[in-house]
Enzyme design. Structure first.
Site, PDB file in Angstrom:
ATOM      1  N   ASP A   8       0.859  -1.184   0.000  1.00  0.00           N
ATOM      2  CA  ASP A   8       0.000   0.000   0.000  1.00  0.00           C
ATOM      3  C   ASP A   8       0.891   1.228   0.000  1.00  0.00           C
ATOM      4  O   ASP A   8       1.715   1.409   0.908  1.00  0.00           O
ATOM      5  CB  ASP A   8      -0.895   0.018   1.243  1.00  0.00           C
ATOM      6  N   ASP A 130     -15.373  -3.300  -0.770  1.00  0.00           N
ATOM      7  CA  ASP A 130     -14.866  -3.000   0.570  1.00  0.00           C
ATOM      8  C   ASP A 130     -16.033  -2.614   1.457  1.00  0.00           C
ATOM      9  O   ASP A 130     -16.731  -1.630   1.172  1.00  0.00           O
ATOM     10  CB  ASP A 130     -13.859  -1.851   0.501  1.00  0.00           C
TER      11      ASP A 130
END
Length: 243
Positions: A8, A130
């Protein structure tokens, strides 16, 4: 099932967030391309790359790191975070990104999703679903869509999507283990190639996902924090899945 290490990117550093909160981050490297090279050497065939700045509409911040990671490794890369127009898709295609992850755009811009599926093929398009408390979150998990994730999955199935990443945000970055019940529900109802993400803390968690017993198995599992903190040995875990 394949194991997919995650990087990330936030301000060109490899970080992990706690439950998706940008103000609760841990920085693991300011040379993320070296992490990618290490993952490849330890057997990774696919790397999961997320542009966290891009997810918040901060465009171009991580461009140099993304390009360098692509140049450093030969394995496949799937990339998400801020891919919300045709130009961004075309750019990432031009630098050799293998799979494009659409999250916010898949909900807000179905026409772009359909375009991506037709232009680049269903195998190269992945939709990130998500959810927190059953509701889909958008824009770096900071915006509430008001849409139940099972309703979104129904829409995606009808659109011809075959690849999804499902993340239970409440588990992400916690090392608390994956939400096995959610994956069972999704795999029982739909035929997606599902990549599991969020909460994976050990080889035991990985094996639990690989042996859910559903007719359609989990396609892959993403792990980040557990790798960085030494709770999972990548090479060992990949070997366990291939034995």
């Amino acid at each position: 099932m394949i194991l997919i290490p995650a990087i990330d990117l936030l301000d060109n550093c490899a970080v992990r967030l706690f439950k998706g909160k940008y103000d609760e981050k841990t920085v693991y490297s300011n040379e993320p391309w070296k992490l990618a090279g290490g993952f490849e050497k330890n057997g990774a065939t696919l790397i999961h790359l997320v542009d966290l700045n891009g997810a918040r509409n901060q465009i171009g911040v991580n461009g140099e790191s993304i390009s360098r990671i692509r140049k450093e490794v030969k394995c496949k890369i799937q990339l998400g975070g801020g891919i919300r127009d045709k130009e961004k898709l075309a750019y990432y295609d031009s630098i050799g990104i293998d799979r494009f992850i659409l999250g916010t755009a898949a909900v807000k811009d179905p026409e772009l999703l359909n375009y991506a599926l037709e232009k680049y093929g269903k195998d190269r398009v992945v939709v990130a679903v998500d959810a927190r408390d059953g509701i889909v979150k958008l824009t770096g998990w900071e915006e509430d869509s008001g849409l139940k994730y099972m309703d979104l999955l129904e829409r995606l199935s009808n659109s011809g999507v075959i690849n999804i990443i499902f993340t239970d945000i409440a588990q992400d970055g916690t090392l608390a283990g994956p939400n096995l019940n959610a994956y069972k529900e999704i795999l029982t109802k739909y035929g997606f190639q599902v990549i599991a993400s969020g909460g994976v803390s050990s080889l035991k968690d990985i094996m639990a996902l690989s042996t859910l017993g559903t007719k359609v198995p989990v396609y892959g599992v993403i792990t980040g924090k557990a790798l960085y903190e030494g709770k999972i040995d990548l090479a060992e875990a990949i070997t366990s899945l291939t034995d």
